[in-house]
Scaffold this motif. Structure first.
Motif, PDB file in Angstrom:
ATOM      1  N   LYS A  81       0.979  -1.116   0.097  1.00 45.83           N
ATOM      2  CA  LYS A  81      -0.006   0.023   0.002  1.00 45.83           C
ATOM      3  C   LYS A  81       0.808   1.167   0.036  1.00 45.83           C
ATOM      4  O   LYS A  81       0.692   2.194  -0.661  1.00 45.83           O
ATOM      5  CB  LYS A  81      -0.900   0.012   1.231  1.00 45.83           C
ATOM      6  N   SER A  82       1.821   1.121   1.008  1.00 45.57           N
ATOM      7  CA  SER A  82       2.687   2.386   1.006  1.00 45.57           C
ATOM      8  C   SER A  82       3.489   2.570  -0.457  1.00 45.57           C
ATOM      9  O   SER A  82       3.587   3.713  -0.626  1.00 45.57           O
ATOM     10  CB  SER A  82       3.686   2.498   1.979  1.00 45.57           C
ATOM     11  N   LEU A  83       3.956   1.655  -1.123  1.00 46.63           N
ATOM     12  CA  LEU A  83       4.522   1.615  -2.247  1.00 46.63           C
ATOM     13  C   LEU A  83       3.472   2.262  -3.317  1.00 46.63           C
ATOM     14  O   LEU A  83       4.029   3.063  -4.202  1.00 46.63           O
ATOM     15  CB  LEU A  83       4.924   0.150  -2.949  1.00 46.63           C
ATOM     16  N   LYS A  84       2.371   1.816  -3.360  1.00 41.21           N
ATOM     17  CA  LYS A  84       1.268   2.334  -4.267  1.00 41.21           C
ATOM     18  C   LYS A  84       1.018   3.979  -3.945  1.00 41.21           C
ATOM     19  O   LYS A  84       1.022   4.625  -5.183  1.00 41.21           O
ATOM     20  CB  LYS A  84      -0.262   1.606  -3.974  1.00 41.21           C
ATOM     21  N   LYS A 130       3.942  15.984  16.313  1.00 42.22           N
ATOM     22  CA  LYS A 130       2.932  16.909  17.182  1.00 42.22           C
ATOM     23  C   LYS A 130       1.772  17.107  16.183  1.00 42.22           C
ATOM     24  O   LYS A 130       0.701  17.594  16.905  1.00 42.22           O
ATOM     25  CB  LYS A 130       3.553  18.180  17.414  1.00 42.22           C
ATOM     26  N   ARG A 131       1.704  16.454  15.056  1.00 41.48           N
ATOM     27  CA  ARG A 131       0.448  16.465  14.347  1.00 41.48           C
ATOM     28  C   ARG A 131      -0.718  15.796  14.922  1.00 41.48           C
ATOM     29  O   ARG A 131      -0.409  14.457  15.504  1.00 41.48           O
ATOM     30  CB  ARG A 131       0.781  16.076  13.002  1.00 41.48           C
ATOM     31  N   GLU A 132      -1.961  16.111  14.549  1.00 41.20           N
ATOM     32  CA  GLU A 132      -3.259  15.473  14.970  1.00 41.20           C
ATOM     33  C   GLU A 132      -2.935  14.014  14.670  1.00 41.20           C
ATOM     34  O   GLU A 132      -3.331  12.984  15.434  1.00 41.20           O
ATOM     35  CB  GLU A 132      -4.427  16.182  14.762  1.00 41.20           C
ATOM     36  N   TYR A 133      -2.786  13.606  13.429  1.00 35.48           N
ATOM     37  CA  TYR A 133      -2.989  12.359  12.921  1.00 35.48           C
ATOM     38  C   TYR A 133      -2.220  11.387  13.263  1.00 35.48           C
ATOM     39  O   TYR A 133      -2.244  10.108  13.585  1.00 35.48           O
ATOM     40  CB  TYR A 133      -2.994  12.242  11.412  1.00 35.48           C
ATOM     41  N   VAL A 134      -0.839  11.807  13.888  1.00 32.06           N
ATOM     42  CA  VAL A 134       0.138  11.080  14.629  1.00 32.06           C
ATOM     43  C   VAL A 134      -0.285  10.801  15.993  1.00 32.06           C
ATOM     44  O   VAL A 134      -0.198   9.385  16.483  1.00 32.06           O
ATOM     45  CB  VAL A 134       1.566  11.671  14.319  1.00 32.06           C
ATOM     46  N   GLU A 135      -0.707  11.836  16.545  1.00 29.02           N
ATOM     47  CA  GLU A 135      -1.337  11.467  17.919  1.00 29.02           C
ATOM     48  C   GLU A 135      -2.417  10.635  17.874  1.00 29.02           C
ATOM     49  O   GLU A 135      -2.669   9.671  19.017  1.00 29.02           O
ATOM     50  CB  GLU A 135      -1.634  12.922  18.416  1.00 29.02           C
ATOM     51  N   ALA A 136      -3.305  10.631  17.003  1.00 36.37           N
ATOM     52  CA  ALA A 136      -4.489   9.894  16.937  1.00 36.37           C
ATOM     53  C   ALA A 136      -4.049   8.524  16.873  1.00 36.37           C
ATOM     54  O   ALA A 136      -4.391   7.299  17.537  1.00 36.37           O
ATOM     55  CB  ALA A 136      -5.314  10.024  15.703  1.00 36.37           C
ATOM     56  N   ALA A 137      -2.913   8.092  15.953  1.00 34.39           N
ATOM     57  CA  ALA A 137      -2.299   6.747  15.811  1.00 34.39           C
ATOM     58  C   ALA A 137      -1.719   6.384  16.938  1.00 34.39           C
ATOM     59  O   ALA A 137      -1.754   5.166  17.153  1.00 34.39           O
ATOM     60  CB  ALA A 137      -1.673   6.991  14.634  1.00 34.39           C
ATOM     61  N   GLN A 138      -1.148   7.410  17.637  1.00 35.37           N
ATOM     62  CA  GLN A 138      -0.235   6.963  18.991  1.00 35.37           C
ATOM     63  C   GLN A 138      -1.659   6.355  19.948  1.00 35.37           C
ATOM     64  O   GLN A 138      -1.267   5.468  20.701  1.00 35.37           O
ATOM     65  CB  GLN A 138       0.213   8.000  19.485  1.00 35.37           C
ATOM     66  N   LEU A 139      -2.778   7.115  20.021  1.00 35.30           N
ATOM     67  CA  LEU A 139      -3.911   6.925  20.833  1.00 35.30           C
ATOM     68  C   LEU A 139      -4.450   5.474  20.356  1.00 35.30           C
ATOM     69  O   LEU A 139      -4.711   4.815  21.591  1.00 35.30           O
ATOM     70  CB  LEU A 139      -4.892   7.820  20.801  1.00 35.30           C
ATOM     71  N   LEU A 140      -4.446   5.370  19.114  1.00 32.72           N
ATOM     72  CA  LEU A 140      -4.809   3.929  18.777  1.00 32.72           C
ATOM     73  C   LEU A 140      -4.052   2.824  18.882  1.00 32.72           C
ATOM     74  O   LEU A 140      -4.413   1.572  18.602  1.00 32.72           O
ATOM     75  CB  LEU A 140      -5.414   4.052  17.427  1.00 32.72           C
ATOM     76  N   ASP A 141      -2.876   3.248  19.736  1.00 31.06           N
ATOM     77  CA  ASP A 141      -1.899   2.083  19.754  1.00 31.06           C
ATOM     78  C   ASP A 141      -1.404   1.285  18.743  1.00 31.06           C
ATOM     79  O   ASP A 141      -1.325   0.161  18.560  1.00 31.06           O
ATOM     80  CB  ASP A 141      -2.279   0.990  20.794  1.00 31.06           C
ATOM     81  N   LEU A 142      -1.039   2.029  17.517  1.00 31.51           N
ATOM     82  CA  LEU A 142      -0.918   1.408  16.086  1.00 31.51           C
ATOM     83  C   LEU A 142       0.601   0.864  16.186  1.00 31.51           C
ATOM     84  O   LEU A 142       1.039  -0.087  15.215  1.00 31.51           O
ATOM     85  CB  LEU A 142      -1.164   2.267  15.075  1.00 31.51           C
ATOM     86  N   ALA A 183       4.997   1.670  16.808  1.00 29.71           N
ATOM     87  CA  ALA A 183       6.007   2.245  16.342  1.00 29.71           C
ATOM     88  C   ALA A 183       6.320   2.188  15.091  1.00 29.71           C
ATOM     89  O   ALA A 183       6.381   3.235  14.044  1.00 29.71           O
ATOM     90  CB  ALA A 183       7.392   2.325  17.374  1.00 29.71           C
ATOM     91  N   GLY A 184       6.379   0.949  14.386  1.00 31.33           N
ATOM     92  CA  GLY A 184       6.669   0.583  13.039  1.00 31.33           C
ATOM     93  C   GLY A 184       5.529   1.103  12.296  1.00 31.33           C
ATOM     94  O   GLY A 184       5.910   1.856  10.991  1.00 31.33           O
ATOM     95  N   HIS A 185       4.314   0.907  12.663  1.00 31.12           N
ATOM     96  CA  HIS A 185       3.291   1.554  11.803  1.00 31.12           C
ATOM     97  C   HIS A 185       3.463   2.952  11.678  1.00 31.12           C
ATOM     98  O   HIS A 185       3.152   3.610  10.482  1.00 31.12           O
ATOM     99  CB  HIS A 185       1.967   1.076  12.442  1.00 31.12           C
ATOM    100  N   ILE A 186       3.545   3.502  13.025  1.00 27.87           N
ATOM    101  CA  ILE A 186       3.212   5.152  12.693  1.00 27.87           C
ATOM    102  C   ILE A 186       4.465   5.509  12.024  1.00 27.87           C
ATOM    103  O   ILE A 186       4.336   6.747  11.135  1.00 27.87           O
ATOM    104  CB  ILE A 186       3.394   5.508  13.973  1.00 27.87           C
ATOM    105  N   ILE A 187       5.667   5.103  12.226  1.00 26.26           N
ATOM    106  CA  ILE A 187       6.815   5.926  11.420  1.00 26.26           C
ATOM    107  C   ILE A 187       6.661   5.710   9.886  1.00 26.26           C
ATOM    108  O   ILE A 187       6.866   6.401   9.185  1.00 26.26           O
ATOM    109  CB  ILE A 187       8.263   4.956  11.985  1.00 26.26           C
ATOM    110  N   LEU A 188       6.402   4.180   9.489  1.00 32.20           N
ATOM    111  CA  LEU A 188       6.488   3.693   8.265  1.00 32.20           C
ATOM    112  C   LEU A 188       5.235   4.285   7.545  1.00 32.20           C
ATOM    113  O   LEU A 188       5.202   4.636   6.326  1.00 32.20           O
ATOM    114  CB  LEU A 188       6.791   2.330   8.249  1.00 32.20           C
ATOM    115  N   ARG A 189       4.115   4.293   8.254  1.00 34.36           N
ATOM    116  CA  ARG A 189       3.010   4.440   7.410  1.00 34.36           C
ATOM    117  C   ARG A 189       2.261   5.834   7.861  1.00 34.36           C
ATOM    118  O   ARG A 189       1.584   6.439   6.960  1.00 34.36           O
ATOM    119  CB  ARG A 189       1.794   3.498   7.859  1.00 34.36           C
ATOM    120  N   GLU A 190       2.615   6.290   8.709  1.00 34.51           N
ATOM    121  CA  GLU A 190       1.827   7.806   9.072  1.00 34.51           C
ATOM    122  C   GLU A 190       2.904   9.009   8.852  1.00 34.51           C
ATOM    123  O   GLU A 190       2.731  10.000   8.089  1.00 34.51           O
ATOM    124  CB  GLU A 190       1.364   7.936  10.434  1.00 34.51           C
TER     125      GLU A 190
END
Lengths: 294, 360
Positions: A6-9, A179-191, A193-200
């Motif tokens: 997906k990230s490649l796409k 500090k962006r909202e979508y990253v904070e949201a992803a952190q709250l969702l407990d996604l 570290a790998g997911h947040i760094i690579l996909r967000e």
């Protein structure tokens, strides 16, 4: 692997969007076309043009003429043919070193900023030490000890010495993204570290990383030129070896041999300028504030 | 200076850890400790790189000596004497020996370039030339870059700005070796504007250093072309940095307020914009002062300028390891001293930083 797919796409979509934007900026388009043209000539040219394999004693150090548009060198070889054959190694080292440097810098910078705390201070202390050391001298000293006989090893060496400045820049980028909202949201969702760094985060930094990649390539060519000139990386026929050999044969004091120096040097400078033009207009595209003139 | 006495009042217990903590809490103690640590890392790294990598120079040197007719026994003692290490001792012992000598200020002896001469003497004879040539150019390029960068920021998005920024980005990417060769080729050989003798060496033969007009004129004549190369290859970086720094300063509220108060442009440029915008550049200047030696290695080769860079080039060509190691060490120390200077300067120029350090 679906995440990766997906990230490649999305990366592909990004690239098409980018290309459309590049077409709007003439300088950038010109830079990109030059980069592509030089790459094409260097990789396809050698298959078409037969290499210069032997010396021509009757043609030594001739200035440019119709048969030899770039003149001939100290062995009577045609400089144009040599330039066409000499680009591959330079570009390959630049590209590999650029990719490796960027990869290390992004990894260190992102991990450091994302995890913070002890990890951050540990990685940044190492980065700072590495930044303070006169790296080019160390590179010269190490290069005399280790035989850097192939493209890969030279690329690895250049990137080992080239990453720290970029790592610091990436770190501050990630810090601001954190500090962006979508990253904070992803952190709250407990996604994770790998997911947040690579996909967000990374997709949002792709622009920045591309420019960093190009500047890592230009500095790899810069250091490579210096190392070749010092004679510590002796391999094959490439632009650097061409001009340092011509220099060693005192072409600089012989106006007839000037072309042997200017041809490979011109090739290096042209490629550097094309990369810079390309990246400067990329910067303008990715940074809307520059475009709007705010 | 009041900065040096700033310690945290919270940990005022008289226990040993309390006192140690207090010492560690001092900004300057910590800074100095860090710097010493970096020097140690560099020394250790080069020591082990030189001895542990394939193509061990000590062995190569012994083989060279044996080739010149010495027996293996003699060659080994000779090498050990010149490198001042006991080659049969374990690596750790060699390392402590070497470090012990270093602390006494002994960098060892050269073994090829000037056999048996102390490395420190060789380096310090060359250092003034490099400091003069690169240092002067650095200052010229810094001042010029600040001026042009500010000009570009003031005329943002005009043709002048585009010209200046594109020009800077371009010259920033051209390897300085190539600039140097192009200048020698065109000025000296093709157009014959500058005599070639002025582009080889750092003084004309027979000219003695001293406070004479002849010496100073000759010095600057030989400096002109290499100096131009240094300025040319660093100018772009300064200009781009100053441009971006000025641009962000121009957006600050206090500049708007100064304008609203009706201050003259000249006053705003010098006292408000210029002073603040140049802050980050001053730090960078001090840092690049430290990289003076590193930046000179290739240029000095081309102009046969008698500095440390040329010395390193010669040492590399002859594989004179003690000299290479010595130059690396001296260079690291200059870098570290000048970054310390940068820290000091920054605190002095920007009171906000000084206060932060006090709070730490």
């Amino acid at each position: 692997m679906t995440t990766f797919g997906k990230s490649l796409k999305s990366f592909g979509v990004e690239i098409i969007k980018t290309l459309k934007l590049i077409a709007r900026n003439k300088v950038g388009l010109f830079g990109m076309i030059m980069v592509l043209a030089i790459t094409l000539i260097s990789f396809v040219g050698p298959l078409v043009v037969p290499p210069e394999t032997r010396a021509h004693p009757e043609l030594i150090n001739k200035p440019p003429s119709r048969e030899h548009p770039f003149g001939t060198d100290f062995q009577g070889r045609d400089n144009l043919t040599m330039v066409i054959h000499g680009g591959k190694d330079v570009l390959l080292v630049a590209f590999l070193a650029g990719v490796l440097t960027t990869f290390v810098a992004v990894t260190v910078g992102a991990v450091s900023a994302f995890f913070g705390g002890a990890v951050d201070s540990f990685l940044m202390t190492i980065t700072d030490i590495w930044l303070t050391i006169p790296r080019f001298l160390l590179l010269v000293v190490v290069a005399t000890l280790v035989e850097l006989e192939n493209v890969w090893m030279l690329a690895v060496f250049l990137s080992v010495f080239g990453w720290p400045g970029l790592a610091r820049q990436i770190r501050s980028q990630v810090l601001s993204l954190k500090k962006r909202e979508y990253v904070e949201a992803a952190q709250l969702l407990d996604l994770g570290a790998g997911h947040i760094i690579l996909r967000e985060m990374l997709p949002n930094m792709m622009n920045y990383i591309m420019i960093a990649l190009i500047s890592a390539m230009t500095s790899a060519i810069y250091s490579q030129t210096g190392l070749v000139f010092l004679g510590v990386v002796p391999f094959g026929n490439n632009w650097g070896v061409m001009f340092s050999l011509a220099y060693a044969k005192n072409a600089i004091y012989n106006p007839n041999a000037a072309a042997s120096l200017l041809a490979p040097m011109g090739a290096i400078i042209l490629f550097q300028l094309s990369l810079v033009m390309f990246s400067r207009s990329l910067e303008e595209i990715f940074n809307p504030r520059l475009r709007a003139g705010v | 200076m009041s900065v040096e006495t700033s310690t945290s009042p919270a940990t005022s217990s008289l226990t040993l850890t309390g006192i140690l903590g207090k010492i560690w809490g001092n900004f300057w103690v910590r800074t100095i400790a860090k710097k010493i640590f970096i020097v140690w890392v560099v020394v250790t790294l080069t020591f082990f790189i030189i001895r542990a990598l394939p193509g061990n120079p000590v062995e190569i040197f012994i083989i060279q000596l044996m080739d010149s007719g010495l027996s293996e026994e003699e060659a080994r003692t000779r090498a050990a004497a010149l490198m001042r290490i006991d080659l049969d001792a374990p690596l750790s012992e060699q390392y402590f020996d070497y470090m012990g000598n270093l602390i006494k200020g002994d960098l060892g002896d050269s073994y090829v370039l000037a056999r048996g001469k102390p490395v420190a003497d060789i380096i310090f004879a060359r250092l003034p030339w490099t400091l003069f040539s690169v240092g002067t150019s650095l200052l010229i390029s810094f001042v010029l870059g600040m001026f042009l960068g500010m000009l570009a920021a003031y005329k943002r998005n005009s043709w002048l700005d585009h010209l200046l920024t594109n020009f800077s980005a371009a010259i920033d990417s051209i390897p300085n070796t190539l600039t140097a060769i192009i200048l020698v080729l065109f000025l000296g050989v093709i157009w014959k504007v500058v005599p070639l003798t002025l582009m080889r060496g750092s003084l004309s033969p027979g000219v003695q250093p001293g406070f004479t007009w002849e010496f100073i004129a000759d010095l600057f004549k030989h400096y002109a072309v290499p100096g131009t190369v240094y300025v040319f290859s660093t100018l772009g970086g300064w200009m781009l940095a100053m441009r971006s720094s000025t641009s962000s300063t121009l957006g600050e509220d206090y500049v708007t307020v100064a304008r609203a108060r009706g201050l003259t442009d000249m006053r705003i440029i010098t006292a408000y914009v210029g002073r603040n915008a140049s802050l980050p550049l001053v730090t960078r200047l001090a840092i690049s002062l430290g990289f003076v030696v590193g930046g000179s290695i290739l240029i000095e080769q081309i102009f046969v300028y008698q500095g440390v860079g040329l010395l390193l080039g010669q040492a590399v060509a002859k594989r004179d390891y003690p000299v290479m190691q010595g130059i690396l060490l001296v260079t690291t120390i200059t870098v570290i001293l000048s970054t310390a200077l940068a820290d000091l300067l920054y605190g002095w120029l920007d009171p906000r930083i000084r206060i932060q350090r006090g709070v730490e």
